[in-house]
Write an enzyme that holds these catalytic residues in place. Sequence first.
Site, PDB file in Angstrom:
ATOM      1  N   SER A 164      -1.834  -3.117  -0.178  1.00 33.27           N
ATOM      2  CA  SER A 164      -1.542  -2.409   1.108  1.00 33.27           C
ATOM      3  C   SER A 164      -2.899  -1.422   0.950  1.00 33.27           C
ATOM      4  O   SER A 164      -2.641  -0.918   1.890  1.00 33.27           O
ATOM      5  CB  SER A 164      -0.609  -1.404   0.176  1.00 33.27           C
ATOM      6  OG  SER A 164       0.067  -1.737  -0.466  1.00 33.27           O
TER       7      SER A 164
ATOM      8  N   ASN B  67      -0.500   1.633   8.669  1.00 33.86           N
ATOM      9  CA  ASN B  67      -0.448   3.117   7.976  1.00 33.86           C
ATOM     10  C   ASN B  67      -1.122   3.684   8.255  1.00 33.86           C
ATOM     11  O   ASN B  67      -1.215   4.295   8.077  1.00 33.86           O
ATOM     12  CB  ASN B  67      -0.752   2.465   6.232  1.00 33.86           C
ATOM     13  CG  ASN B  67      -0.154   2.959   5.153  1.00 33.86           C
ATOM     14  OD1 ASN B  67       0.374   3.958   5.464  1.00 33.86           O
ATOM     15  ND2 ASN B  67      -1.207   2.906   4.673  1.00 33.86           N
TER      16      ASN B  67
END
Length: 326
Positions: free
Chosen positions: A118, A190
Amino acid sequence: MQTIVVVGAGMMGAKIATVSSLSRNKTVLVDTDQARADAGMEEALRGIDHMVAFSLVSEENALQGKQLISSETRLDRVVPVADVIIEAVTENLGIKQELFHMISELAPPSALITSNTSGLRISDIAKFAKHPERTATTHFWFPAHLVPLVEIVMGEHTAVQTAEALHAMLTRWGKTPVTVCKDFPGQLANRILQAIIREAVHIVESGLASPEDVDTAIKAGMAVRFPVWGPLEHIDAVGLDLALSVQKEVLPYLNSESTPGKILERLCAEGNLGWKSGKGFYDWHTRSKETLSYVRDCFVPEAVKAVRKLSNEAGAVPEGGVSSES
Ligand SMILES: NC(=O)c1ccc[n+]([C@@H]2O[C@H](COP(=O)([O-])OP(=O)(O)OC[C@H]3O[C@@H](n4cnc5c(N)ncnc54)[C@H](O)[C@@H]3O)[C@@H](O)[C@H]2O)c1
């Protein structure tokens, strides 16, 4: 049929295996011990049942998918015959670097090796890999079997052909891949999510609106059209001249700090961490997190289905909408 090895049978790896097996790939889930690998396999099978329950795949497709998943603890038994290896282990640079090194020594020269990281850079993860040009990030979003988006992040050495091959593969899997051409923290989606969170926190901090009204404004407003109407499509539709004049007027009032909001720092310092402590922006002693999770878990598959239906009926979903395949 391809052979896909998913290393790390936790929350993400299990559901990546769900997606891979439903796309008729022989799929092997690898973890450090058999119990973990088996638990991941059970979770992958539950993911398939979940998709049948929401009518996202047929019973026949599900049965076939279930027969294609297996579990394993030894990389040397499966990586030498793999077409693609997807690493989804704990978010730790050292562990991922070591794995990439080992996997790249065992893999056939034609194999692609990806990480589900991530936040880490694939250029760093693949630093000791034998063929860094055949590595990339494939960042599935949680829950991986339901959310269509996968971000393909190219590292400093990723070959264009690698990114293109992954894009084609993920599209075949019914996912909606996007390619991120530079290897920075936050990838693509993100960064946008963090910009929204920064402004949401700032609005509360500056007394402009309550947390309830901030969340309601997003849920009842822009979120309803976002599945089929992106922000850049939006400004093209309203006119770039209008978008420019709104930006000139509004941007000076938005938060452009590169540090977290003070209210977020204060809540954390007070031990108010949200669900895990019972209080955050909301008091979770008086609100139901179970109801909120339930509504989210029901909504996501319904949204995926609605966009697929539109796409199938009228070809109405523009590029980047949810894929119609599964
Ligand atoms: N959880 C999320 O919402 C989310 C979303 C997108 C990406 N990610 C990323 O996906 C990756 C996995 O996250 P997760 O939430 O599934 O973690 P998790 O803790 O649920 O699972 C990780 C699994 O990796 C296994 N593992 C650790 N070292 C290993 C090794 N050397 N070989 C084989 N298996 C090993 C662990 O035993 C565990 O089962 C992380 O990089 C994370 O940042 C997580």
